[in-house]
Design a protein around this motif. Structure first.
Motif, PDB file in Angstrom:
ATOM      1  N   ILE A  42       0.857  -1.189   0.000  1.00  0.00           N
ATOM      2  CA  ILE A  42       0.000   0.000   0.000  1.00  0.00           C
ATOM      3  C   ILE A  42       0.895   1.241   0.000  1.00  0.00           C
ATOM      4  O   ILE A  42       1.748   1.401   0.875  1.00  0.00           O
ATOM      5  CB  ILE A  42      -0.921   0.013   1.234  1.00  0.00           C
ATOM      6  CG1 ILE A  42      -1.939  -1.132   1.144  1.00  0.00           C
ATOM      7  CG2 ILE A  42      -1.625   1.360   1.375  1.00  0.00           C
ATOM      8  CD1 ILE A  42      -2.837  -1.258   2.365  1.00  0.00           C
ATOM      9  N   VAL A  43       0.712   2.095  -0.996  1.00  0.00           N
ATOM     10  CA  VAL A  43       1.480   3.337  -1.099  1.00  0.00           C
ATOM     11  C   VAL A  43       0.520   4.494  -0.843  1.00  0.00           C
ATOM     12  O   VAL A  43      -0.443   4.690  -1.589  1.00  0.00           O
ATOM     13  CB  VAL A  43       2.142   3.485  -2.481  1.00  0.00           C
ATOM     14  CG1 VAL A  43       2.966   4.780  -2.542  1.00  0.00           C
ATOM     15  CG2 VAL A  43       3.019   2.277  -2.799  1.00  0.00           C
ATOM     16  N   ALA A  44       0.759   5.228   0.241  1.00  0.00           N
ATOM     17  CA  ALA A  44      -0.140   6.316   0.619  1.00  0.00           C
ATOM     18  C   ALA A  44       0.645   7.406   1.322  1.00  0.00           C
ATOM     19  O   ALA A  44       1.403   7.127   2.245  1.00  0.00           O
ATOM     20  CB  ALA A  44      -1.247   5.792   1.543  1.00  0.00           C
ATOM     21  N   GLU A  45       0.464   8.632   0.893  1.00  0.00           N
ATOM     22  CA  GLU A  45       1.153   9.738   1.556  1.00  0.00           C
ATOM     23  C   GLU A  45       0.661   9.889   2.997  1.00  0.00           C
ATOM     24  O   GLU A  45       1.455  10.007   3.923  1.00  0.00           O
ATOM     25  CB  GLU A  45       0.912  11.039   0.780  1.00  0.00           C
ATOM     26  CG  GLU A  45       1.359  12.302   1.493  1.00  0.00           C
ATOM     27  CD  GLU A  45       2.868  12.403   1.690  1.00  0.00           C
ATOM     28  OE1 GLU A  45       3.295  13.309   2.413  1.00  0.00           O
ATOM     29  OE2 GLU A  45       3.610  11.575   1.131  1.00  0.00           O
ATOM     30  N   ASN A  46      -0.650   9.869   3.194  1.00  0.00           N
ATOM     31  CA  ASN A  46      -1.221   9.998   4.535  1.00  0.00           C
ATOM     32  C   ASN A  46      -1.668   8.640   5.054  1.00  0.00           C
ATOM     33  O   ASN A  46      -2.294   7.856   4.329  1.00  0.00           O
ATOM     34  CB  ASN A  46      -2.401  10.980   4.529  1.00  0.00           C
ATOM     35  CG  ASN A  46      -1.947  12.392   4.248  1.00  0.00           C
ATOM     36  OD1 ASN A  46      -0.901  12.824   4.724  1.00  0.00           O
ATOM     37  ND2 ASN A  46      -2.724  13.128   3.468  1.00  0.00           N
ATOM     38  N   PHE A  47      -1.338   8.407   6.319  1.00  0.00           N
ATOM     39  CA  PHE A  47      -1.615   7.109   6.931  1.00  0.00           C
ATOM     40  C   PHE A  47      -1.564   7.317   8.445  1.00  0.00           C
ATOM     41  O   PHE A  47      -0.858   8.208   8.932  1.00  0.00           O
ATOM     42  CB  PHE A  47      -0.545   6.083   6.487  1.00  0.00           C
ATOM     43  CG  PHE A  47      -0.928   4.653   6.744  1.00  0.00           C
ATOM     44  CD1 PHE A  47      -1.716   3.961   5.838  1.00  0.00           C
ATOM     45  CD2 PHE A  47      -0.511   3.990   7.889  1.00  0.00           C
ATOM     46  CE1 PHE A  47      -2.081   2.642   6.060  1.00  0.00           C
ATOM     47  CE2 PHE A  47      -0.866   2.675   8.127  1.00  0.00           C
ATOM     48  CZ  PHE A  47      -1.655   1.996   7.206  1.00  0.00           C
ATOM     49  N   PRO A  48      -2.318   6.545   9.217  1.00  0.00           N
ATOM     50  CA  PRO A  48      -2.219   6.675  10.676  1.00  0.00           C
ATOM     51  C   PRO A  48      -0.768   6.576  11.139  1.00  0.00           C
ATOM     52  O   PRO A  48      -0.007   5.793  10.562  1.00  0.00           O
ATOM     53  CB  PRO A  48      -3.040   5.482  11.183  1.00  0.00           C
ATOM     54  CG  PRO A  48      -4.005   5.198  10.061  1.00  0.00           C
ATOM     55  CD  PRO A  48      -3.260   5.511   8.791  1.00  0.00           C
ATOM     56  N   PRO A  49      -0.385   7.415  12.119  1.00  0.00           N
ATOM     57  CA  PRO A  49      -1.210   8.229  13.021  1.00  0.00           C
ATOM     58  C   PRO A  49      -1.439   9.663  12.568  1.00  0.00           C
ATOM     59  O   PRO A  49      -1.795  10.502  13.397  1.00  0.00           O
ATOM     60  CB  PRO A  49      -0.394   8.201  14.311  1.00  0.00           C
ATOM     61  CG  PRO A  49       1.028   8.193  13.839  1.00  0.00           C
ATOM     62  CD  PRO A  49       1.023   7.346  12.592  1.00  0.00           C
ATOM     63  N   ASN A  50      -1.222   9.982  11.292  1.00  0.00           N
ATOM     64  CA  ASN A  50      -1.550  11.322  10.819  1.00  0.00           C
ATOM     65  C   ASN A  50      -3.067  11.468  10.840  1.00  0.00           C
ATOM     66  O   ASN A  50      -3.783  10.794  10.091  1.00  0.00           O
ATOM     67  CB  ASN A  50      -1.014  11.539   9.402  1.00  0.00           C
ATOM     68  CG  ASN A  50      -1.199  12.959   8.914  1.00  0.00           C
ATOM     69  OD1 ASN A  50      -1.647  13.832   9.655  1.00  0.00           O
ATOM     70  ND2 ASN A  50      -0.864  13.213   7.661  1.00  0.00           N
ATOM     71  N   GLY A  51      -3.569  12.348  11.706  1.00  0.00           N
ATOM     72  CA  GLY A  51      -4.999  12.421  11.948  1.00  0.00           C
ATOM     73  C   GLY A  51      -5.769  13.247  10.955  1.00  0.00           C
ATOM     74  O   GLY A  51      -6.525  14.145  11.337  1.00  0.00           O
ATOM     75  N   VAL A  52      -5.600  12.958   9.664  1.00  0.00           N
ATOM     76  CA  VAL A  52      -6.364  13.638   8.623  1.00  0.00           C
ATOM     77  C   VAL A  52      -7.282  12.626   7.955  1.00  0.00           C
ATOM     78  O   VAL A  52      -7.029  11.415   7.980  1.00  0.00           O
ATOM     79  CB  VAL A  52      -5.441  14.307   7.573  1.00  0.00           C
ATOM     80  CG1 VAL A  52      -4.672  15.456   8.189  1.00  0.00           C
ATOM     81  CG2 VAL A  52      -4.488  13.289   6.951  1.00  0.00           C
ATOM     82  N   THR A  53      -8.337  13.129   7.347  1.00  0.00           N
ATOM     83  CA  THR A  53      -9.332  12.241   6.742  1.00  0.00           C
ATOM     84  C   THR A  53      -8.726  11.294   5.725  1.00  0.00           C
ATOM     85  O   THR A  53      -9.122  10.124   5.639  1.00  0.00           O
ATOM     86  CB  THR A  53     -10.436  13.091   6.079  1.00  0.00           C
ATOM     87  OG1 THR A  53     -11.041  13.924   7.067  1.00  0.00           O
ATOM     88  CG2 THR A  53     -11.502  12.212   5.468  1.00  0.00           C
ATOM     89  N   SER A  54      -7.746  11.789   4.950  1.00  0.00           N
ATOM     90  CA  SER A  54      -7.163  10.957   3.899  1.00  0.00           C
ATOM     91  C   SER A  54      -6.336   9.792   4.427  1.00  0.00           C
ATOM     92  O   SER A  54      -5.935   8.916   3.664  1.00  0.00           O
ATOM     93  CB  SER A  54      -6.313  11.813   2.952  1.00  0.00           C
ATOM     94  OG  SER A  54      -5.416  12.626   3.669  1.00  0.00           O
ATOM     95  N   SER A  55      -6.085   9.755   5.736  1.00  0.00           N
ATOM     96  CA  SER A  55      -5.388   8.611   6.337  1.00  0.00           C
ATOM     97  C   SER A  55      -6.326   7.431   6.544  1.00  0.00           C
ATOM     98  O   SER A  55      -5.876   6.283   6.667  1.00  0.00           O
ATOM     99  CB  SER A  55      -4.796   8.992   7.695  1.00  0.00           C
ATOM    100  OG  SER A  55      -3.738   9.890   7.577  1.00  0.00           O
ATOM    101  N   ARG A  56      -7.618   7.710   6.595  1.00  0.00           N
ATOM    102  CA  ARG A  56      -8.553   6.672   7.005  1.00  0.00           C
ATOM    103  C   ARG A  56      -8.724   5.573   5.962  1.00  0.00           C
ATOM    104  O   ARG A  56      -8.749   4.386   6.311  1.00  0.00           O
ATOM    105  CB  ARG A  56      -9.899   7.314   7.338  1.00  0.00           C
ATOM    106  CG  ARG A  56      -9.857   8.054   8.654  1.00  0.00           C
ATOM    107  CD  ARG A  56     -11.013   9.004   8.850  1.00  0.00           C
ATOM    108  NE  ARG A  56     -12.296   8.394   8.602  1.00  0.00           N
ATOM    109  CZ  ARG A  56     -13.451   9.064   8.656  1.00  0.00           C
ATOM    110  NH1 ARG A  56     -13.438  10.351   8.930  1.00  0.00           N
ATOM    111  NH2 ARG A  56     -14.583   8.447   8.426  1.00  0.00           N
ATOM    112  N   ARG A  57      -8.852   5.946   4.697  1.00  0.00           N
ATOM    113  CA  ARG A  57      -9.097   4.928   3.664  1.00  0.00           C
ATOM    114  C   ARG A  57      -7.947   3.914   3.610  1.00  0.00           C
ATOM    115  O   ARG A  57      -8.189   2.710   3.728  1.00  0.00           O
ATOM    116  CB  ARG A  57      -9.320   5.604   2.312  1.00  0.00           C
ATOM    117  CG  ARG A  57      -9.654   4.630   1.167  1.00  0.00           C
ATOM    118  CD  ARG A  57     -10.053   5.431  -0.061  1.00  0.00           C
ATOM    119  NE  ARG A  57     -10.271   4.660  -1.256  1.00  0.00           N
ATOM    120  CZ  ARG A  57     -11.424   4.098  -1.605  1.00  0.00           C
ATOM    121  NH1 ARG A  57     -12.453   4.170  -0.791  1.00  0.00           N
ATOM    122  NH2 ARG A  57     -11.549   3.443  -2.748  1.00  0.00           N
ATOM    123  N   PRO A  58      -6.689   4.351   3.432  1.00  0.00           N
ATOM    124  CA  PRO A  58      -5.606   3.353   3.417  1.00  0.00           C
ATOM    125  C   PRO A  58      -5.439   2.656   4.760  1.00  0.00           C
ATOM    126  O   PRO A  58      -5.113   1.461   4.809  1.00  0.00           O
ATOM    127  CB  PRO A  58      -4.373   4.174   3.047  1.00  0.00           C
ATOM    128  CG  PRO A  58      -4.709   5.576   3.392  1.00  0.00           C
ATOM    129  CD  PRO A  58      -6.184   5.709   3.166  1.00  0.00           C
TER     130      PRO A  58
END
Length: 406
Positions: A7-23
């Motif tokens: 999985i390649v994702a710029e935003n990911f937990p624990p970054n608490g932004v909405t775009s972290s949630r899907r990945p």
């Protein structure tokens, strides 16, 4: 047989932004369907993001993550970045593109990866993935949480053709393309002349299946998250409330509009500037996601933003809202996916004009006043929108593009 997806994702937990949630939620639930996730993301720390480990609760402790970290650029790197930004803006920020590309190469040397799933924006992650995936003959899936539809400024407008050409060239090697809404799917299908599969956002069932038994003591209209993206305008809501107060239909001391989220202060100040009833608007600033969930459940009604004219725009928050057991008021009507979702789930209503909002708010206020305000959808209905179900859809697609079956 162990099947691994990168999985390649710029935003990911624990970054608490909405775009972290899907990945994050895909990584959490894919193992239930035979796929072990390995993640490439940025190194998120309390000092460089809205740090919130609760953004995706109970994500596996042994999740393998390879993190990229920005170093202080030297003069030549700064110059290169600026040149790329002007001449090849679709590849900006170039430093992130290169660091992600190097990390993918490193992972593929040290792990046996069966497929890659990259979620964008930022759109230059498509380049970081596609070149090495094609070289290694690994099937990859491009996932669009957003798509170019409107140019936010003149520079983007002037460079849109090169951005879309870049996208078309990179996606030629993708085994599949997914997106979050039928509107985005239609846009991308016309753009790339190929099948686009829709895997909508979902909600984490661990967070949302239990609604609050507390009846709201005040008729509070609650918005959680950012009130900036898409420049929503909730002033008509306050106009409608003001008229209802002046007409003696509702009591001023019993109504409030509460905003919970980071970075909303400037937008709210501008939105409600010089309004007679601006005192009814409360900005509570950033809170952890688990606290946002709690405030959703304690609300009288939940406020969402529609985006008319932006086909397919639907945030993961709306799926979270439908599980909170409270009616949803979306402003304005989008005549698209949000209106369709609210109608399908019977979880709320969309309004545009002050008069429409007045009617909706008064009806809900009367229900609240009489103790009859409730809107709890059935568990079966809610589960259709869970991220667990979405991960199953992605797992099925991964099985298909790799030929590995179940």
């Amino acid at each position: 047989m162990t099947k691994k997806v990168l999985i390649v994702a710029e935003n990911f937990p624990p970054n608490g932004v909405t775009s972290s949630r899907r990945p994050g939620e895909m990584a959490k639930y894919l193992p239930n369907f035979g796929w072990t996730p390995i993640v490439i993301t940025s190194k998120w720390r309390p000092d460089n993001c809205n740090y919130d480990p609760s953004i995706v609760p109970n994500i596996q402790e042994d999740l393998v993550k390879y993190e990229t970290e920005s170093s202080k650029p030297h003069a030549f790197q700064k110059l290169t970045e600026q040149v790329i930004r002007v001449l090849q803006p679709q590849r900006h920020p170039y430093s992130r593109l290169k660091s992600t590309q190097k990390k993918i190469e490193y992972v593929l040397k040290n792990e046996k990866i069966d497929a890659i799933w990259v979620t964008v924006p930022p759109f230059n992650l498509l380049e970081a993935t596609s070149i090495i995936a094609s070289k290694k003959k690994i099937p990859w899936i491009a996932d669009f949480r957003d798509a170019w539809q409107f140019a936010p400024n003149q520079f983007v407008r002037l460079t849109m053709a090169s951005r879309l050409k870049y996208e078309r060239e990179l996606l030629m090697s993708a085994a599949a393309i997914t997106t979050v809404s039928t509107g985005f799917a239609e846009t991308l299908q016309k753009r790339h002349n190929r099948l686009i599969q829709t895997i909508p956002h979902g909600f984490d069932p661990e967070l949302n299946l239990n609604t609050s038994n507390e009846y709201p003591e005040i008729f509070n209209i609650v918005f959680t998250g950012g009130a900036v993206l898409g420049k929503p305008n909730f002033r008509p809501l306050l106009d409608a409330i003001g008229k209802l107060i002046q007409d003696g239909k509702i009591i001023e001391e019993k109504i409030r509009i509460d905003f919970f989220g980071a970075g909303n202060s400037v937008a709210l100040a501008r939105m409600f500037e010089n309004h007679k009833y601006a005192n009814l608007v409360k900005d509570y600033g950033p809170i952890p996601r688990i606290k946002a969930i709690e405030n959703q459940r304690k609300a009288a009604i939940l406020l969402a933003a529609g985006h008319p004219g932006a086909k397919g725009v639907i945030t993961s928050k709306i799926f979270e809202y439908i599980t909170a057991g409270r009616p949803i008021l979306s402003i304005p009507k989008d005549n698209d996916c949000i209106d369709e979702l609210l109608e399908k789930t019977n979880c709320g209503v969309s309004c545009t004009t002050t008069e429409e909002i007045k009617i909706a708010v008064l009806e809900l206020y009367k229900k609240w006043e009489s103790g009859e305000l409730s809107n709890i959808p059935s568990s079966e209905q809610v589960l259709l929108y869970s991220s667990h179900a979405r991960a199953k859809e992605l797992a099925n697609l991964l099985n298909e593009v790799t030929g590995l079956g179940k």
